[in-house]
Scaffold this active site. Structure first.
Site, PDB file in Angstrom:
ATOM      1  CD  GLU A 230      -3.025  -1.023   0.225  1.00 36.59           C
ATOM      2  OE1 GLU A 230      -3.295   0.114  -0.199  1.00 36.59           O
ATOM      3  OE2 GLU A 230      -3.623  -2.045  -0.155  1.00 36.59           O
TER       4      GLU A 230
ATOM      5  CB  CYS B 132      -1.679   7.422   1.241  1.00 38.13           C
ATOM      6  SG  CYS B 132      -3.223   6.644   1.728  1.00 38.13           S
TER       7      CYS B 132
HETATM    8  P1  NAD Z   1       7.322   5.097   7.687  1.00 40.43           P
HETATM    9  O1  NAD Z   1       8.548   5.928   7.694  1.00 40.43           O
HETATM   10  O2  NAD Z   1       6.532   4.943   8.934  1.00 40.43           O
HETATM   11  O3  NAD Z   1       7.696   3.690   7.094  1.00 40.43           O
HETATM   12  C1  NAD Z   1       6.743   2.646   7.037  1.00 40.43           C
HETATM   13  C2  NAD Z   1       7.304   1.422   7.716  1.00 40.43           C
HETATM   14  O4  NAD Z   1       8.448   0.988   7.012  1.00 40.43           O
HETATM   15  C3  NAD Z   1       7.708   1.665   9.157  1.00 40.43           C
HETATM   16  O5  NAD Z   1       7.163   0.643   9.952  1.00 40.43           O
HETATM   17  C4  NAD Z   1       9.222   1.630   9.112  1.00 40.43           C
HETATM   18  O6  NAD Z   1       9.779   1.057  10.274  1.00 40.43           O
HETATM   19  C5  NAD Z   1       9.522   0.777   7.904  1.00 40.43           C
HETATM   20  N1  NAD Z   1      10.758   1.155   7.221  1.00 40.43           N
HETATM   21  C6  NAD Z   1      11.170   2.407   6.925  1.00 40.43           C
HETATM   22  N2  NAD Z   1      12.339   2.369   6.262  1.00 40.43           N
HETATM   23  C7  NAD Z   1      12.679   1.066   6.138  1.00 40.43           C
HETATM   24  C8  NAD Z   1      13.770   0.371   5.546  1.00 40.43           C
HETATM   25  N3  NAD Z   1      14.772   1.013   4.951  1.00 40.43           N
HETATM   26  N4  NAD Z   1      13.760  -0.975   5.585  1.00 40.43           N
HETATM   27  C9  NAD Z   1      12.753  -1.633   6.186  1.00 40.43           C
HETATM   28  N5  NAD Z   1      11.711  -1.024   6.770  1.00 40.43           N
HETATM   29  C10 NAD Z   1      11.663   0.298   6.747  1.00 40.43           C
HETATM   30  O7  NAD Z   1       6.270   5.642   6.642  1.00 40.43           O
HETATM   31  P2  NAD Z   1       6.482   6.435   5.288  1.00 40.43           P
HETATM   32  O8  NAD Z   1       7.075   5.542   4.282  1.00 40.43           O
HETATM   33  O9  NAD Z   1       7.052   7.773   5.516  1.00 40.43           O
HETATM   34  O10 NAD Z   1       4.925   6.614   4.987  1.00 40.43           O
HETATM   35  C11 NAD Z   1       4.462   7.582   4.131  1.00 40.43           C
HETATM   36  C12 NAD Z   1       4.237   6.969   2.755  1.00 40.43           C
HETATM   37  O11 NAD Z   1       3.273   5.926   2.884  1.00 40.43           O
HETATM   38  C13 NAD Z   1       3.656   7.938   1.765  1.00 40.43           C
HETATM   39  O12 NAD Z   1       4.235   7.687   0.514  1.00 40.43           O
HETATM   40  C14 NAD Z   1       2.184   7.585   1.739  1.00 40.43           C
HETATM   41  O13 NAD Z   1       1.550   7.937   0.546  1.00 40.43           O
HETATM   42  C15 NAD Z   1       2.245   6.106   1.946  1.00 40.43           C
HETATM   43  N6  NAD Z   1       1.015   5.633   2.530  1.00 40.43           N
HETATM   44  C16 NAD Z   1       0.245   4.804   1.793  1.00 40.43           C
HETATM   45  C17 NAD Z   1      -0.962   4.367   2.305  1.00 40.43           C
HETATM   46  C18 NAD Z   1      -1.847   3.471   1.518  1.00 40.43           C
HETATM   47  O14 NAD Z   1      -2.804   2.954   2.087  1.00 40.43           O
HETATM   48  N7  NAD Z   1      -1.593   3.231   0.252  1.00 40.43           N
HETATM   49  C19 NAD Z   1      -1.371   4.770   3.577  1.00 40.43           C
HETATM   50  C20 NAD Z   1      -0.537   5.603   4.286  1.00 40.43           C
HETATM   51  C21 NAD Z   1       0.651   6.029   3.779  1.00 40.43           C
END
Ligand code: NAD
Length: 490
Positions: free
Chosen positions: A208, A242
């Site tokens: 997602e 998102c």
């Molecule tokens: P985040 O930084 O919380 O990362 C998400 C998860 O990935 C966390 O649990 C984190 O520990 C893990 N993570 C981060 N870097 C990592 C790595 N290098 N290796 C392994 N795991 C790792 O969240 P984010 O990515 O900043 O979230 C925002 C993004 O998520 C935006 O792009 C948003 O559009 C997208 N998003 C999508 C949805 C959807 O339903 N499609 C919903 C919410 C957010």
């Protein structure tokens, strides 16, 4: 540590106790109790994480969770039941069905912007489908993560649904383990890493992800209503949604009107000042604050533009005459900045959208059905709402998910159950009708292949799942019996 938790959850799954539907329903009811009994604690954690108003917590996270729990609980027997399918002549007297069954052990990795919905909504499907699941909330929404880790074991089977907190190293450690499904919510860059890790065990993934969701405003529409709806969707959760409209596309002639209508709406939503309003959030941390602020470089501010780093505050901001090559148009904004890019007409808007990654959501505002239809027919996106924003997310009958760079897989409502299930193909043959099988046994011949063609073709029962095959067989048998009776009697 992660290893032990994963082993423990797998053992719990292998004990078989998550298979009975009553167990699953009981876990779902317990999850419901957690949400209702701790609504205030959840709201408090989100206030600390992201300055979320308690009303938005209900609106954006808890109502959807409760709906999904109730739906799963009341429909579980139907969802999990074998689904009979159409047959051909060779299987006419057999049982043929699809049986949804648990995949095994799932890993759910959540993001910080809606930390409860993004971890618990996949978990509802995992529980309903009879899986075990390791839940890994985002470390960035730390108050929510801590509360989830404290509460979940008090309500759910803690061996079956353990919570692992921590940051990148802990997540990477988890990703080395074998799971039967990985459900990841977050950005596309990490999404690729998750998929790479999953590929080592051939583990299926739901990703997602995000991206830039376009919003086209046709000049032939109720611009005031359009801007009111867009203002809500863009600035809710301080733009960190998102499916928030990432940017507006419109003809130059309506750009000023759009800015004016958004200004009016902002005055209505935050009469004093967004900074002091209980309804306006904050950027999650200074890293993201700096990132969002840097996106404004070179842009003309039409509205807003105020900020306070000490509070991670950025006011609702509209940027006008933004050009496609500006930095703000190169990445997902994920903050309260709304660029307006002008295009000459609908064709140019469609061309603009199709020249970029496939978005998670797409919005179009118009009175004109032709405009709407062209936009729907000539573009793609994970989901779409016409004449509003984000509301397709709230219908759990609609699958929610991305396409291409915005993700793969889908969830919400029954779609989560399906995503978290293996749909096993089952053919339970009887020992009867062996003569039909000649068609496939050696010594083969033209006649046998002709017979095979007949017994294997599905059109025999395409109208009523085998009913007509039965009708044909029953008629043949009845006629045969009648002839035999007549022979005996005469
Ligand atoms: P985040 O930084 O919380 O990362 C998400 C998860 O990935 C966390 O649990 C984190 O520990 C893990 N993570 C981060 N870097 C990592 C790595 N290098 N290796 C392994 N795991 C790792 O969240 P984010 O990515 O900043 O979230 C925002 C993004 O998520 C935006 O792009 C948003 O559009 C997208 N998003 C999508 C949805 C959807 O339903 N499609 C919903 C919410 C957010």
């Amino acid at each position: 540590m992660e290893m032990q938790v994963v082993d423990g959850a797998r053992e719990a799954f292998q004990s078989g106790r998550s298979r009975p539907l009553e167990y699953r329903k009981q876990q779902l009811r317990a999850l419901h109790r957690l949400i209702t009994e701790h609504q205030a604690d959840i709201a408090q954690a989100l206030k600390q994480d992201i300055n979320r108003s308690m009303y938005d917590t209900s609106l954006f996270e808890l109502i959807g969770l409760e709906n999904d729990i109730k739906l799963a609980e009341s429909n579980l027997a139907d969802w999990a039941a074998p689904q009979p399918v159409k047959k051909n002549l060779s299987t006419a007297v057999d049982d043929v069905y699809i049986k949804p069954e648990p995949l095994g052990l799932a890993l759910i990795i959540g993001a910080w912007n809606y930390p409860w919905a993004l971890t618990l909504q996949p978990l509802i499907g995992a529980i309903a489908a009879g899986n075990a699941a390791v839940v890994k909330p985002s470390e960035l929404s730390e108050h929510s993560a801590r509360l989830l880790k404290e509460l979940l074991p008090q309500y759910l089977d803690k061996e079956m649904y353990p919570v692992v907190t921590g940051g990148i190293p802990e997540t990477q450690e988890l990703l080395k383990q074998r799971f039967d499904h990985i459900f990841y919510t977050g950005n596309s860059t990490v999404g690729k890493l998750v998929m790479e890790a999953a590929s080592r065990h051939l583990t299926p993934v739901t990703l997602e992800l995000g991206g830039k969701s376009p919003c086209y405003i046709d000049k032939n529409c109720d611009i005031a209503v359009a801007c009111r709806r867009i203002t809500w969707g863009k600035f809710a959760n301080c733009g960190q949604t998102c499916i928030a409209p990432d940017y507006i596309l419109c003809e130059p002639s309506i750009q000023d009107r759009i800015v004016e209508e958004i200004r009016n709406t902002l005055r209505e939503f935050y009469p004093e000042d967004p900074k002091t309003s209980p309804d306006y959030g904050r950027i999650i941390n200074t890293h993201h604050f700096d990132r969002v602020m840097a996106l404004m470089e070179g842009c003309t501010i039409a509205l807003g533009g105020e900020s306070d780093r000490s509070q991670c505050y950025i006011s609702p901001t509209v940027l006008q005459n933004v050009l496609p090559h500006f930095r703000i148009m190169q990445e997902e904004i994920f903050g309260p900045l709304l660029p307006i890019v002008t295009v000459n007409d609908l064709s140019e808007a469609i061309h603009f959208i199709n020249g970029r990654e496939k978005p998670l959501a797409l919005y179009v505002f118009s009175y004109d059905k032709k405009v709407i239809n062209r936009m729907l027919m000539e573009t793609t996106s994970g989901g779409v709402t016409v004449n509003d924003v984000m509301m397709h997310y709230t219908l759990n009958s609609l699958p929610f998910g991305g396409v291409g760079n915005s993700g793969m897989g889908r969830y919400h409502g029954k779609h989560t159950f399906d995503q978290m299930s293996h749909h096993r193909s089952c053919l339970i043959k009887s020992f009867a009708m062996e003569s039909l099988n000649d068609a496939r046994y050696p010594p083969l011949s033209v006649a046998r292949v002709r017979k095979a063609k007949l017994v294997l073709q599905t059109r025999w029962c395409s109208c009523c799942s085998g009913m007509c095959v039965w009708a044909v067989i029953s008629t043949v048998v009845a006629v045969g019996l009648l002839i035999a009776l007549l022979v005996v009697l005469l």
